[in-house]
Motif scaffolding. Structure first.
Motif, PDB file in Angstrom:
ATOM      1  N   UNK A   1      14.849  74.449  30.995  1.00  0.00           N
ATOM      2  CA  UNK A   1      16.174  74.045  30.508  1.00  0.00           C
ATOM      3  C   UNK A   1      16.642  72.671  30.983  1.00  0.00           C
ATOM      4  N   UNK A   2      17.145  71.904  30.014  1.00  0.00           N
ATOM      5  CA  UNK A   2      17.720  70.589  30.274  1.00  0.00           C
ATOM      6  C   UNK A   2      19.139  70.513  29.708  1.00  0.00           C
ATOM      7  N   UNK A   3      19.651  71.654  29.212  1.00  0.00           N
ATOM      8  CA  UNK A   3      20.982  71.670  28.627  1.00  0.00           C
ATOM      9  C   UNK A   3      22.060  71.587  29.718  1.00  0.00           C
ATOM     10  N   UNK A   4      23.288  71.313  29.291  1.00  0.00           N
ATOM     11  CA  UNK A   4      24.407  71.140  30.221  1.00  0.00           C
ATOM     12  C   UNK A   4      24.564  72.364  31.115  1.00  0.00           C
ATOM     13  N   UNK A   5      24.641  72.119  32.430  1.00  0.00           N
ATOM     14  CA  UNK A   5      24.632  73.221  33.388  1.00  0.00           C
ATOM     15  C   UNK A   5      25.173  72.749  34.736  1.00  0.00           C
ATOM     16  N   UNK A   6      25.867  73.620  35.460  1.00  0.00           N
ATOM     17  CA  UNK A   6      26.239  73.279  36.839  1.00  0.00           C
ATOM     18  C   UNK A   6      25.068  73.372  37.813  1.00  0.00           C
TER      19      UNK A   6
ATOM     20  N   UNK B   1      21.325  77.603  39.155  1.00  0.00           N
ATOM     21  CA  UNK B   1      19.984  78.195  39.101  1.00  0.00           C
ATOM     22  C   UNK B   1      19.050  77.251  38.353  1.00  0.00           C
ATOM     23  N   UNK B   2      19.089  75.974  38.761  1.00  0.00           N
ATOM     24  CA  UNK B   2      18.172  74.968  38.228  1.00  0.00           C
ATOM     25  C   UNK B   2      18.172  74.907  36.706  1.00  0.00           C
ATOM     26  N   UNK B   3      19.345  75.035  36.097  1.00  0.00           N
ATOM     27  CA  UNK B   3      19.460  74.890  34.656  1.00  0.00           C
ATOM     28  C   UNK B   3      19.377  76.167  33.866  1.00  0.00           C
ATOM     29  N   UNK B   4      18.987  77.278  34.511  1.00  0.00           N
ATOM     30  CA  UNK B   4      18.963  78.563  33.814  1.00  0.00           C
ATOM     31  C   UNK B   4      20.355  79.211  33.803  1.00  0.00           C
ATOM     32  N   UNK B   5      21.356  78.403  34.079  1.00  0.00           N
ATOM     33  CA  UNK B   5      22.758  78.789  33.951  1.00  0.00           C
ATOM     34  C   UNK B   5      23.401  77.747  33.035  1.00  0.00           C
ATOM     35  N   UNK B   6      23.432  78.037  31.746  1.00  0.00           N
ATOM     36  CA  UNK B   6      23.782  77.043  30.731  1.00  0.00           C
ATOM     37  C   UNK B   6      25.275  77.100  30.416  1.00  0.00           C
TER      38      UNK B   6
END
Length: 559
Positions: free
Chosen positions: A67-72, A75-80
């Protein structure tokens, strides 16, 4: 020679039954650890674009980007937080389009990661749910429930999070009073969607179309065996020694529920409306190969990671069994087996195959882990395992850095670790940071060529210098050059579309087979075995005259 996008797609066009994903070698890019063009210590999309020529030279057919989508980034981007945009740490949508176009010009397809089981708690929908009342349409998008106990002070059931601790978090209502609880299979910052909700299902179909319209070639679907939970959310206590994703347990109320297949049939229809054989690959941890094959029936997913193969011990009989079963079960539903040895969630196979103690999936290894691997033995076995895997019919996935022979980074300082598993288990499980350390491109550059500044979001070990891409590229005995040879021979001989014939006479500790005239011998025993007649096409390690040493795989073209 530079191909246009149209030329590349024409070259890779396929007739029914020979779609590209059936035989492809797909390279997983973990963007934050691949290459950092900005110099901030985190890899990014321009970094990927800068190394597309290296990937083309390696010989892969496609890339999959985590994942490279917008995320805080809890969890390294697996929290979108926004499924339709690029997080600024990775770049912009324009950067994505440039990377996609560059890949297609080189005949490389692009698969993006999609996380449908849960969102970030920063997603606009979840923020609306927190402000809304119990029973509202906003809360119905997620799994909110009243608590048990006299005043709802107890969680709705006893489920434990994959990352450790409870699977429920209580919210404070708008009036300040203690309120309902929401479900989070993973971190509390990752609330689960309610996939019985039509609005959720419609939203994700639109998200698919957003990326398909940009030209992506498919999706790797995170937690594809999740989404649907058992009616009534009954209590369940998993095996404390089992893998974190449930692949070794039957009848788990939040894994592998029958209703999830309806979702994948809907998604299949969306992709079928686009040209170019767009593909869905399931991350599905299930107890048996037979059950996993249900995810790739003709109207559902196109691929499913073969985690049973990944988790098979370095044992000839066990490998023969899982290969035979996989080809039979996936073939029975008209799907290819999709082989894999490493990814961003498991101990790298250059270390895992030499472990001497049990290591459940998701636990990781660190300084105090029992049975730590012998790095020399681990690399020998990893090279041999890869040479066996790439000779098999079907599709194969590679994880960035395995072509360099990278081992798991064991000695990460405690204060450098970032995996939620480490924190939620109070250090009892090291988690996945050890396989996510930024990879080395140059022996002498800052951060080993990961960027130009020397910054790195996880510390790189000194041993990385000897494994750097530029050190290996001119060494015919290097792991990188082995991968190049194997991938070139696999493609030229079309091994992915072949069939295997088991060969006898090499002993119980040997996996021996023939695929499209190529004889493949993997020696897992303690004693060397005789090399069959023919021309040696590739060998995972040096041969002992006419004998194949232990932990070595050889490809021989029969004369």
């Amino acid at each position: 020679m530079t191909f246009t996008q149209e030329d590349a797609r024409a070259d890779l066009a396929s007739a029914p039954g020979s779609e590209w994903w059936r035989t492809a070698v797909i390279y997983q890019i973990y963007p934050r650890s691949f290459a950092d063009a900005s110099g901030d210590g985190l890899g990014d999309l321009p970094g990927v674009t800068a190394h597309l020529d290296d990937l083309q030279t390696l010989g892969v057919d496609a890339i999959w980007l985590s994942p490279f989508q917008t995320s805080p980034q809890k969890d390294a981007g697996y929290d979108v937080a926004d499924y339709r945009d690029v997080d600024p740490i990775f770049g912009t949508l324009a950067d994505f389009d440039e990377m996609l176009s560059g890949a297609h010009e080189r005949g490389i397809r692009v698969i993006v990661d999609l996380v449908p089981n849960h969102s970030s708690d920063q997603h606009v929908w979840f923020q609306e749910a927190l402000k809304a009342a119990p029973g509202s349409p906003e809360r119905a998008r997620y799994i909110f429930r009243d608590g048990k106990g006299e005043n709802g002070e107890l969680p709705p059931n006893n489920w434990e999070s994959v990352f450790g601790g409870g699977m429920w978090k209580r919210v404070t209502e708008a009036d300040g009073s203690p309120g309902q609880w929401y479900l989070h299979i993973f971190d509390e910052s990752q609330p689960d969607f309610d996939w019985t909700n039509d609005e959720v299902r419609a939203e994700f179909r639109d998200i698919l179309r957003f990326w398909l319209d940009r030209g992506v070639d498919g999706f790797r679907v995170d937690v594809a065996h999740g989404l649907i939970k058992a009616e009534g959310l009954p209590d369940f206590t998993p095996d404390p020694e089992g893998g974190s994703m449930g692949g070794d347990a039957d009848e788990v109320p939040y894994w592998g529920r029958p209703g999830v297949h309806e979702v994948w049939r809907e998604w299949h229809e969306v992709l079928a409306a686009y040209d170019g054989d767009r593909a869905l690959c399931a991350e599905a941890w299930l107890p048996t190969v037979e059950q996993t094959a249900l995810w790739v029936r003709p109207d559902e997913m196109h691929q499913a990671f073969n985690f049973h193969y990944l988790e098979t011990k370095w044992d000839a009989a066990a490998l023969r069994a899982v290969i035979a079963e996989s080809l039979a079960e996936y073939g029975a539903v008209g799907a290819p087996s999709t082989w894999v040895l490493s990814n961003h969630d498991v101990v790298r196979h250059a270390s895992r195959l030499a472990l001497t103690a049990e290591n459940p999936q998701g636990a990781g290894i660190g300084p105090d882990s029992p049975g730590k691997p012998d790095p020399v033995k681990g690399l020998h076995r990893a090279r041999a395992a890869t040479a066996l895997m790439l000779a098999l019919p079907g599709s194969s996935y590679l994880y960035q850095g395995e072509e360099l022979g990278l081992p798991e980074v064991i000695d990460l300082p405690d204060d450098a670790r970032q995996d939620p598993t480490w924190f939620r288990t109070n250090g009892e499980r090291y988690g996945r940071d050890g396989c996510r350390v930024p990879i080395p491109w140059t022996a002498d550059g800052p951060a080993y060529g990961f960027n130009s500044t020397g910054a790195s979001w996880l510390p790189q070990p000194a041993e990385w210098a000897a494994l750097a891409h530029d050190v290996q590229v001119d060494d015919p005995a290097s792991t990188l050059m082995l991968y190049r040879v194997l991938l070139a021979e696999r493609r030229s001989r079309n091994l992915g579309a072949g069939e295997i014939e088991w060969l006898d006479g090499f002993g119980d500790d040997v996996v021996a087979l023939r695929n499209r005239g190529l004889v493949v011998i993997a020696n897992l025993g303690d004693d060397a075995v005789e090399l069959p007649e023919g021309d040696v096409v590739a060998a995972s390690g040096p041969l002992d005259g006419t004998r194949i040493p232990t932990d070595t795989t050889v490809w021989v073209a029969a004369v």
